[in-house]
Scaffold this active site. Sequence first.
Site, mmCIF file in Angstrom:
data_model
loop_
_atom_site.group_PDB
_atom_site.id
_atom_site.type_symbol
_atom_site.label_atom_id
_atom_site.label_comp_id
_atom_site.label_asym_id
_atom_site.label_seq_id
_atom_site.Cartn_x
_atom_site.Cartn_y
_atom_site.Cartn_z
ATOM 1 N N HIS A 31 8.278 -5.775 -1.247
ATOM 2 C CA HIS A 31 7.443 -6.819 -2.195
ATOM 3 C C HIS A 31 6.595 -6.055 -3.249
ATOM 4 O O HIS A 31 5.857 -6.426 -3.645
ATOM 5 C CB HIS A 31 6.345 -7.407 -1.036
ATOM 6 C CG HIS A 31 7.134 -8.253 -0.166
ATOM 7 N ND1 HIS A 31 6.660 -8.712 1.021
ATOM 8 C CD2 HIS A 31 8.491 -8.894 -0.063
ATOM 9 C CE1 HIS A 31 7.575 -9.465 1.701
ATOM 10 N NE2 HIS A 31 8.475 -9.697 0.951
ATOM 11 N N SER A 75 4.077 -10.862 10.978
ATOM 12 C CA SER A 75 4.217 -12.336 11.615
ATOM 13 C C SER A 75 5.750 -12.830 11.459
ATOM 14 O O SER A 75 6.086 -13.955 11.750
ATOM 15 C CB SER A 75 3.151 -13.290 10.878
ATOM 16 O OG SER A 75 3.398 -13.372 9.539
ATOM 17 N N ASP A 108 0.952 -1.281 -0.069
ATOM 18 C CA ASP A 108 -0.109 -0.125 -0.054
ATOM 19 C C ASP A 108 0.727 1.265 0.027
ATOM 20 O O ASP A 108 2.245 1.167 -0.079
ATOM 21 C CB ASP A 108 -1.133 0.075 1.141
ATOM 22 C CG ASP A 108 -0.166 0.154 2.571
ATOM 23 O OD1 ASP A 108 0.613 0.952 2.657
ATOM 24 O OD2 ASP A 108 -0.693 -0.689 3.537
HETATM 25 P P1 OAD Z 1 0.935 -11.327 8.376
HETATM 26 O O1 OAD Z 1 -0.607 -11.294 7.929
HETATM 27 O O2 OAD Z 1 1.504 -12.402 8.119
HETATM 28 O O3 OAD Z 1 1.287 -10.800 9.790
HETATM 29 C C1 OAD Z 1 0.431 -9.606 10.167
HETATM 30 C C2 OAD Z 1 0.999 -9.330 11.661
HETATM 31 O O4 OAD Z 1 0.205 -8.300 11.899
HETATM 32 C C3 OAD Z 1 0.481 -10.644 12.703
HETATM 33 O O5 OAD Z 1 1.722 -10.887 13.447
HETATM 34 C C4 OAD Z 1 -0.332 -9.773 13.494
HETATM 35 O O6 OAD Z 1 -0.274 -10.253 14.925
HETATM 36 C C5 OAD Z 1 -0.168 -8.268 13.526
HETATM 37 N N1 OAD Z 1 -1.079 -7.297 13.871
HETATM 38 C C6 OAD Z 1 -2.418 -7.853 13.361
HETATM 39 N N2 OAD Z 1 -3.184 -6.322 13.787
HETATM 40 C C7 OAD Z 1 -2.021 -5.655 14.314
HETATM 41 C C8 OAD Z 1 -2.298 -4.234 14.647
HETATM 42 N N3 OAD Z 1 -3.548 -3.516 14.890
HETATM 43 N N4 OAD Z 1 -0.990 -3.462 15.102
HETATM 44 C C9 OAD Z 1 0.174 -4.279 14.901
HETATM 45 N N5 OAD Z 1 0.039 -5.651 14.583
HETATM 46 C C10 OAD Z 1 -0.853 -6.163 14.323
HETATM 47 O O7 OAD Z 1 1.687 -10.157 7.276
HETATM 48 P P2 OAD Z 1 2.951 -9.799 6.787
HETATM 49 O O8 OAD Z 1 3.998 -10.421 8.030
HETATM 50 O O9 OAD Z 1 3.180 -8.400 6.664
HETATM 51 O O10 OAD Z 1 3.822 -10.882 0.533
HETATM 52 O O11 OAD Z 1 3.343 -10.788 5.683
HETATM 53 C C11 OAD Z 1 4.298 -10.848 4.955
HETATM 54 C C12 OAD Z 1 4.110 -11.085 3.395
HETATM 55 O O12 OAD Z 1 3.425 -12.037 3.384
HETATM 56 C C13 OAD Z 1 3.443 -9.845 2.853
HETATM 57 O O13 OAD Z 1 4.143 -8.744 2.436
HETATM 58 C C14 OAD Z 1 2.729 -10.782 1.624
HETATM 59 C C15 OAD Z 1 2.391 -11.970 2.303
HETATM 60 O O14 OAD Z 1 2.306 -12.996 1.529
HETATM 61 C C16 OAD Z 1 3.507 -11.080 -0.540
HETATM 62 O O15 OAD Z 1 2.395 -10.811 -0.994
HETATM 63 C C17 OAD Z 1 4.754 -11.034 -1.142
#
Ligand code: OAD
Length: 225
Positions: free
Chosen positions: A104, A172, A89
């Site tokens: 990404h 995560s 985003d």
């Molecule tokens: P995830 O969906 O794997 O993890 C999201 C994290 O955000 C989790 O650890 C939640 O506990 C946390 N979370 C939820 N609500 C929150 C809040 N209000 N404040 C803070 N944290 C919160 O997403 P990513 O780790 O970003 O890649 O995923 C990594 C990559 O996997 C993405 O960039 C995407 C995906 O597949 C591609 O598409 C290439």
Amino acid sequence: MKKITVLTGAGISAESGISTFRDQNGLWENHDIMEVASYEGWLKKPALVLDFYNQRRRQLPKVHPNAAHKLLSELEKKHEVQIVTQNVDDLHERAGSKNIIHLHGELIKAKCSIKDKDIIEIGYKDIQIGDFSKNGHQLRPHIVWFGEMVPKIEEAIPHFENADMIIIIGTSLNVYPAAGLTQYAQTSTPIYLIDPDPEVVIPQSNVTHFSLSATEGMKKIMELL
Ligand code: OAD
């Protein structure tokens, strides 16, 4: 003035109303990851892939940077801040942060499906079948799909090696190489992890976990600095 490197994930945009990937009801619960986010998926069903990212892009003008994005941008008044985001985003930009590496890719850009380096700005417009690059090939989203190289990782690593402080927000830490970036930090560098899920762990010394939302965690960081 400290050198602060920040790694963000989908959780920082959750409070803006953008779905995360792996939480309950997250994007990967409702979509087949290999169908919509891999090169193989693109070859099989390009229209489905375009639709998935068109929907994500159409959401952008309807959402706004939240307090966590804004506090990160405010940090720049006193510190040298480098944002490294896994998010596609544009909320860090719209909050005013200046130094952003998108590991990404970005929804507001498209690229040639054959000549990877031909990247164009498309703003919030859809990509349709039949939209071509200047080389005459189908355009695809400027997104790093599963199994693809992450070219921006080389640019990100020195910011972890040279940081005085590292902040990890809302990820995560499931996806490499992004999840391995903290391993480049000096052992003396403090790492602050902001994620409400206590099971998200960085197995290194010097890590402080705030089990809080991005906004509440960032308020704590502002108090510390
Ligand atoms: P995830 O969906 O794997 O993890 C999201 C994290 O955000 C989790 O650890 C939640 O506990 C946390 N979370 C939820 N609500 C929150 C809040 N209000 N404040 C803070 N944290 C919160 O997403 P990513 O780790 O970003 O890649 O995923 C990594 C990559 O996997 C993405 O960039 C995407 C995906 O597949 C591609 O598409 C290439």
